[in-house]
Design a protein around this motif. Structure first.
Motif, PDB file in Angstrom:
ATOM      1  N   UNK A   9       0.843  -1.189   0.000  1.00 54.09           N
ATOM      2  CA  UNK A   9       0.000   0.000   0.000  1.00 54.09           C
ATOM      3  C   UNK A   9       0.881   1.243   0.000  1.00 54.09           C
ATOM      4  N   UNK A  10       0.740   2.070  -1.036  1.00 52.23           N
ATOM      5  CA  UNK A  10       1.529   3.297  -1.118  1.00 52.23           C
ATOM      6  C   UNK A  10       0.867   4.443  -0.377  1.00 52.23           C
ATOM      7  N   UNK A  51      -2.245   0.797  -4.671  1.00 49.49           N
ATOM      8  CA  UNK A  51      -1.576  -0.460  -4.319  1.00 49.49           C
ATOM      9  C   UNK A  51      -0.586  -0.868  -5.412  1.00 49.49           C
ATOM     10  N   UNK A  52       0.345  -1.716  -5.019  1.00 46.09           N
ATOM     11  CA  UNK A  52       1.196  -2.402  -6.002  1.00 46.09           C
ATOM     12  C   UNK A  52       1.263  -3.888  -5.634  1.00 46.09           C
ATOM     13  N   UNK A 108       3.748  -3.103   4.411  1.00 45.21           N
ATOM     14  CA  UNK A 108       2.613  -2.779   5.272  1.00 45.21           C
ATOM     15  C   UNK A 108       1.547  -3.852   5.347  1.00 45.21           C
ATOM     16  N   UNK A 109       1.677  -4.893   4.544  1.00 42.89           N
ATOM     17  CA  UNK A 109       0.673  -5.970   4.444  1.00 42.89           C
ATOM     18  C   UNK A 109      -0.653  -5.505   3.858  1.00 42.89           C
ATOM     19  N   UNK A 110      -0.643  -4.305   3.282  1.00 40.51           N
ATOM     20  CA  UNK A 110      -1.769  -3.845   2.476  1.00 40.51           C
ATOM     21  C   UNK A 110      -2.977  -3.355   3.228  1.00 40.51           C
ATOM     22  N   UNK A 137       4.089   2.344   1.876  1.00 42.73           N
ATOM     23  CA  UNK A 137       3.891   3.459   2.797  1.00 42.73           C
ATOM     24  C   UNK A 137       4.776   3.373   4.034  1.00 42.73           C
ATOM     25  N   UNK A 138       5.273   2.168   4.333  1.00 46.99           N
ATOM     26  CA  UNK A 138       6.145   2.011   5.488  1.00 46.99           C
ATOM     27  C   UNK A 138       7.578   1.700   5.152  1.00 46.99           C
TER      28      UNK A 138
END
Length: 334
Positions: free
Chosen positions: A226-227, A254-255, A330-332, A286-287
Motif C-alpha cells: 500500500x503506497x 496499491x502495487x 505494510x501488508x496492504x 507506505x512504510x
C-alpha cells in the motif's frame, strides 16, 4: 447481472459522460497531489480533448519506466497511456485496453499527435477494444508485460478476482500491477450494488479492501504493498449521497508483484539514486522508503521484489545476518 452491469458502465462512459465535468460525484476524480516534475510534464503534454475525457482517482505512474512494456487496464481516452508512452521512451511500449468503443476511438485519434509531440518516428502505443476479464480475447499474451497500471477501473468490473487472475497471467515474472482504486469498509448491500449511476460513479462496485488481500493471496501475488490511501468525502447529488450513507469509501494506491517461486534471502540494500525523478529516495510502500546510499535490511519478500524485476540494477546488495530486524511491507491494510 454481470452482463447488465458491464453494459450499463459502457453506456455511462460511452454516451452519458462527455467530459469529466459531467460526473455526478467527485469519486472518479484525481485530487491535487505532489508528483515529480517528469510525471507532471508527461501528463501536461497530453492533448486537451484526451484530458477532458479522463476519469480516474489517482496517479498511476510508477518509478523506473524506461524501456518497459506496459499495459494500461481500462485506458479510456488514453490520458495515462500517452503519459506513460512518453516516459517509457522509444524502446518501451504501452498498450491500452478498454471495453468502451467511444473511448478507444478518442485514444486512437490522438496517437499520431502524441508521437509527433514526443519526436518518435513510429508509435510506441496502441489501443485495443476488450474486456479486462478476457485479455486473451483482446490478443494479450501470457507473461508479456513488465508493468500493468489501472486507474479507478477495477471497481467498474463485477468479477474482480477474474480481472486479477488475468493480470497475473499477462505479467512477466517479477512484474508489477500498480493501480489506484476505490474501496469500501465492508461488503456493500444490494440496494447500492443495483444502482446504475453509482456503478458508473465508481461507488457501487467498490471492493471491500480485505477481499483484495484475500484474492491476491489466492491468485499468487506477493503481499499487497500500500503506497497511500485517503478517505473520500463524497461530493455530488444529494440523492446519491443518501443511498450510500453509513458507508466509508477510500481511494488507495496499491502495487502487487508477481514473484518467482524461489525467494531471495533477507539482505542489506542500498539505493543508488539513479532512477529518473527520484535522486534522493524511493518509496516501495507506505512504510518502506529507501534513501540514497543508506543501507536498509529487508526481508525475503522485499529482497525478491527488488532483485527479480526492473529495480534489480538500481540497488546494491549486501549479505546480512539482520533477519530478525528485516523490514517488510505494510501488508496492504488500509
Amino acid at each position: 447481472m454481470e452482463t447488465d452491469i458491464l453494459a450499463d458502465v459502457k453506456e455511462y462512459y460511452g454516451k452519458v459522460l462527455g467530459k469529466s465535468e459531467d460526473l455526478a460525484t467527485n469519486v472518479c476524480m484525481t485530487p491535487l497531489t505532489s508528483v515529480p516534475k517528469h510525471i507532471r510534464d508527461a501528463l501536461g503534454a497530453v492533448h486537451e480533448e484526451v484530458q477532458a475525457k479522463y476519469y480516474g482517482c489517482g496517479i498511476v505512474v510508477p518509478e523506473h519506466l524506461e524501456g518497459a512494456k506496459v499495459l494500461d487496464m481500462g485506458s479510456g481516452s488514453g490520458r495515462d497511456s500517452f503519459a506513460l508512452s512518453k516516459l517509457v521512451g522509444k524502446e518501451g511500449f504501452v498498450t491500452g485496453v478498454d471495453m468502451t468503443e467511444e473511448q478507444v476511438n478518442v485514444a486512437n485519434k490522438y496517437i499520431d499527435y502524441h508521437m509527433k509531440e514526443y519526436g518518435y518516428s513510429k508509435p510506441n502505443v496502441k489501443f485495443v477494444l476488450g474486456y479486462l476479464e478476457k485479455l486473451t480475447d483482446a490478443g494479450l499474451q501470457e507473461n508479456s508485460f513488465d508493468i500493468l497500471v489501472s486507474n479507478c477501473v477495477l471497481n467498474l468490473v463485477p468479477d474482480k478476482k477474474k480481472v486479477l487472475q488475468e493480470c497475473y497471467r499477462v505479467l512477466k515474472e517479477g512484474g508489477e500491477l500498480y493501480f489506484s482504486d476505490v474501496y469500501a469498509d465492508s461488503t456493500l448491500p444490494e440496494h447500492i450494488r443495483k444502482d446504475k449511476v453509482l456503478w458508473g460513479e465508481c461507488i457501487a462496485g467498490a471492493m471491500w479492501w480485505q477481499d483484495l488481500l484475500k484474492f491476491a493471496e489466492e491468485i499468487g501475488f506477493a503481499k499487497p504493498l500500500l503506497l497511500h490511501s485517503r478517505i473520500i468525502d463524497i461530493v455530488g447529488k444529494p440523492e446519491l449521497k443518501k443511498i450510500v450513507a453509513g458507508h466509508t469509501f477510500v481511494s488507495s494506491l496499491y502495487r502487487l508483484f508477481k514473484l518467482p517461486a524461489e525467494k531471495q534471502p533477507s539482505c542489506n540494500v542500498l539505493y543508488k539514486g539513479e532512477i529518473t525523478g527520484y535522486p534522493q529516495e524511493i518509496r516501495l510502500d507506505c512504510g518502506l522508503t529507501f534513501k540514497k546510499a543508506v543501507p536498509v535490511c529487508v526481508d525475503s519478500t522485499v529482497a525478491t521484489v527488488l532483485k527479480s524485476g526492473r529495480f534489480k540494477d538500481e540497488f546494491d546488495y549486501q549479505a546480512s545476518s539482520c533477519c530478525s530486524k528485516a523490514l517488510g511491507v505494510s501488508r496492504g491494510r488500509i
